[in-house]
Design a protein around this motif. Sequence first.
Motif, PDB file in Angstrom:
ATOM      1  N   VAL A  75     -34.066  56.002 -18.800  1.00  0.00           N
ATOM      2  CA  VAL A  75     -32.875  56.043 -19.653  1.00  0.00           C
ATOM      3  C   VAL A  75     -32.689  54.722 -20.379  1.00  0.00           C
ATOM      4  O   VAL A  75     -33.057  53.661 -19.873  1.00  0.00           O
ATOM      5  N   GLN A  76     -32.132  54.826 -21.564  1.00  0.00           N
ATOM      6  CA  GLN A  76     -31.705  53.681 -22.345  1.00  0.00           C
ATOM      7  C   GLN A  76     -30.277  53.984 -22.757  1.00  0.00           C
ATOM      8  O   GLN A  76     -30.015  55.018 -23.391  1.00  0.00           O
ATOM      9  N   VAL A  77     -29.363  53.110 -22.384  1.00  0.00           N
ATOM     10  CA  VAL A  77     -27.940  53.327 -22.657  1.00  0.00           C
ATOM     11  C   VAL A  77     -27.378  52.094 -23.316  1.00  0.00           C
ATOM     12  O   VAL A  77     -27.660  50.963 -22.906  1.00  0.00           O
ATOM     13  N   THR A  78     -26.556  52.297 -24.347  1.00  0.00           N
ATOM     14  CA  THR A  78     -25.834  51.202 -24.978  1.00  0.00           C
ATOM     15  C   THR A  78     -24.374  51.607 -25.050  1.00  0.00           C
ATOM     16  O   THR A  78     -24.042  52.709 -25.478  1.00  0.00           O
ATOM     17  N   ALA A  79     -23.523  50.694 -24.608  1.00  0.00           N
ATOM     18  CA  ALA A  79     -22.086  50.911 -24.700  1.00  0.00           C
ATOM     19  C   ALA A  79     -21.551  49.886 -25.692  1.00  0.00           C
ATOM     20  O   ALA A  79     -21.806  48.696 -25.559  1.00  0.00           O
ATOM     21  N   GLU A  80     -20.844  50.361 -26.697  1.00  0.00           N
ATOM     22  CA  GLU A  80     -20.328  49.479 -27.748  1.00  0.00           C
ATOM     23  C   GLU A  80     -18.847  49.688 -27.966  1.00  0.00           C
ATOM     24  O   GLU A  80     -18.346  50.783 -27.807  1.00  0.00           O
ATOM     25  N   LYS A  81     -18.184  48.621 -28.371  1.00  0.00           N
ATOM     26  CA  LYS A  81     -16.761  48.667 -28.708  1.00  0.00           C
ATOM     27  C   LYS A  81     -16.596  49.317 -30.043  1.00  0.00           C
ATOM     28  O   LYS A  81     -17.367  49.167 -30.922  1.00  0.00           O
ATOM     29  N   THR A  94     -24.659  60.285 -28.533  1.00  0.00           N
ATOM     30  CA  THR A  94     -23.605  59.287 -28.672  1.00  0.00           C
ATOM     31  C   THR A  94     -22.298  59.957 -28.292  1.00  0.00           C
ATOM     32  O   THR A  94     -21.847  60.888 -28.958  1.00  0.00           O
ATOM     33  N   LEU A  95     -21.726  59.497 -27.187  1.00  0.00           N
ATOM     34  CA  LEU A  95     -20.491  60.063 -26.654  1.00  0.00           C
ATOM     35  C   LEU A  95     -19.371  59.062 -26.868  1.00  0.00           C
ATOM     36  O   LEU A  95     -19.557  57.864 -26.670  1.00  0.00           O
ATOM     37  N   SER A 152     -26.122  46.847 -22.726  1.00  0.00           N
ATOM     38  CA  SER A 152     -27.268  47.748 -22.781  1.00  0.00           C
ATOM     39  C   SER A 152     -27.842  47.884 -21.375  1.00  0.00           C
ATOM     40  O   SER A 152     -27.828  46.938 -20.590  1.00  0.00           O
ATOM     41  N   VAL A 153     -28.322  49.093 -21.083  1.00  0.00           N
ATOM     42  CA  VAL A 153     -28.878  49.400 -19.768  1.00  0.00           C
ATOM     43  C   VAL A 153     -30.184  50.157 -19.983  1.00  0.00           C
ATOM     44  O   VAL A 153     -30.233  51.103 -20.766  1.00  0.00           O
ATOM     45  N   VAL A 177     -20.222  51.555 -15.170  1.00  0.00           N
ATOM     46  CA  VAL A 177     -20.666  50.234 -15.579  1.00  0.00           C
ATOM     47  C   VAL A 177     -20.239  49.942 -17.003  1.00  0.00           C
ATOM     48  O   VAL A 177     -19.873  48.829 -17.346  1.00  0.00           O
ATOM     49  N   ALA A 178     -20.274  50.942 -17.845  1.00  0.00           N
ATOM     50  CA  ALA A 178     -20.123  50.723 -19.269  1.00  0.00           C
ATOM     51  C   ALA A 178     -18.782  51.139 -19.821  1.00  0.00           C
ATOM     52  O   ALA A 178     -18.650  51.346 -21.005  1.00  0.00           O
ATOM     53  N   VAL A 179     -17.771  51.248 -18.975  1.00  0.00           N
ATOM     54  CA  VAL A 179     -16.444  51.588 -19.477  1.00  0.00           C
ATOM     55  C   VAL A 179     -16.015  50.407 -20.315  1.00  0.00           C
ATOM     56  O   VAL A 179     -15.102  49.688 -19.991  1.00  0.00           O
ATOM     57  N   ALA A 180     -16.767  50.192 -21.370  1.00  0.00           N
ATOM     58  CA  ALA A 180     -16.640  48.954 -22.091  1.00  0.00           C
ATOM     59  C   ALA A 180     -16.593  49.141 -23.584  1.00  0.00           C
ATOM     60  O   ALA A 180     -16.575  48.166 -24.293  1.00  0.00           O
ATOM     61  N   SER A 181     -16.617  50.322 -24.086  1.00  0.00           N
ATOM     62  CA  SER A 181     -16.892  50.454 -25.489  1.00  0.00           C
ATOM     63  C   SER A 181     -16.277  51.679 -26.119  1.00  0.00           C
ATOM     64  O   SER A 181     -15.730  52.526 -25.440  1.00  0.00           O
ATOM     65  N   ALA A 182     -16.447  51.768 -27.447  1.00  0.00           N
ATOM     66  CA  ALA A 182     -15.961  52.918 -28.176  1.00  0.00           C
ATOM     67  C   ALA A 182     -16.942  54.068 -28.070  1.00  0.00           C
ATOM     68  O   ALA A 182     -16.570  55.212 -28.206  1.00  0.00           O
ATOM     69  N   SER A 183     -18.215  53.758 -27.824  1.00  0.00           N
ATOM     70  CA  SER A 183     -19.199  54.823 -27.695  1.00  0.00           C
ATOM     71  C   SER A 183     -20.245  54.469 -26.656  1.00  0.00           C
ATOM     72  O   SER A 183     -20.515  53.310 -26.373  1.00  0.00           O
ATOM     73  N   LEU A 184     -20.815  55.522 -26.098  1.00  0.00           N
ATOM     74  CA  LEU A 184     -21.873  55.416 -25.113  1.00  0.00           C
ATOM     75  C   LEU A 184     -23.061  56.161 -25.689  1.00  0.00           C
ATOM     76  O   LEU A 184     -22.982  57.366 -25.916  1.00  0.00           O
ATOM     77  N   THR A 185     -24.156  55.458 -25.978  1.00  0.00           N
ATOM     78  CA  THR A 185     -25.349  56.061 -26.549  1.00  0.00           C
ATOM     79  C   THR A 185     -26.401  56.177 -25.461  1.00  0.00           C
ATOM     80  O   THR A 185     -26.708  55.185 -24.797  1.00  0.00           O
TER      81      THR A 185
END
Length: 182
Positions: free
Chosen positions: A176-182, A68-69, A156-157, A26-34
């Motif tokens: 879970v709380q996930v944030t994907a950011e560029k 943070t991955l 955010s998920v 879902v979040a293959v959207a960002s520079a990091s996955l928290t």
Amino acid sequence: AGSMGDTIKSPTFTMYKTAVLALVCVAVASASLTITRTVNKIAAGSMGDIVISDGCTTKDQYGSNDCTLNWGSNYTITYNTTFPQITGDHVLAIDLKFDGAIPLNVKCPACGALCTFTVPVIKKDVNITMPACPITSKIGSDTFKLPADSLPIKVSVDGSISLLDSTGAIIDEVSVQVTAEK
């Protein structure tokens, strides 16, 4: 290679791995996955320790947390889990909301089948081959690489991932709380 998880003492590494794979799709959207998680329920007699090699800042009785991955990076997961046997009667239930509004509700057999669903909004089809049944306690390690792709938006998920028994009762549950950011 190809498995995912965070340092989490959770009874079901497979449950967590599948959920993270779903979140990554879902979040293959960002520079990091928290990723932050809270273990809400764990089956009697279960224990575990699932550790990601890098990127996590805290650890509790269930393992690392607050991770943070980075997209395109390699990670190693080490796990030592003990839990009651998981069979084809068990169900993995994913109940998430994207940006607080868009739901993703998935129920799949916990093992021995293909977990198939479509990610809302972006209409991405996801197919995850679940492990063979039965799933038993595991000790070992695995490596994975997050995809290098990114989208130009922040996502955010929030929600829960549960393992259900044959009656539909919750055996294990993780929020879970996930944030994907560029």
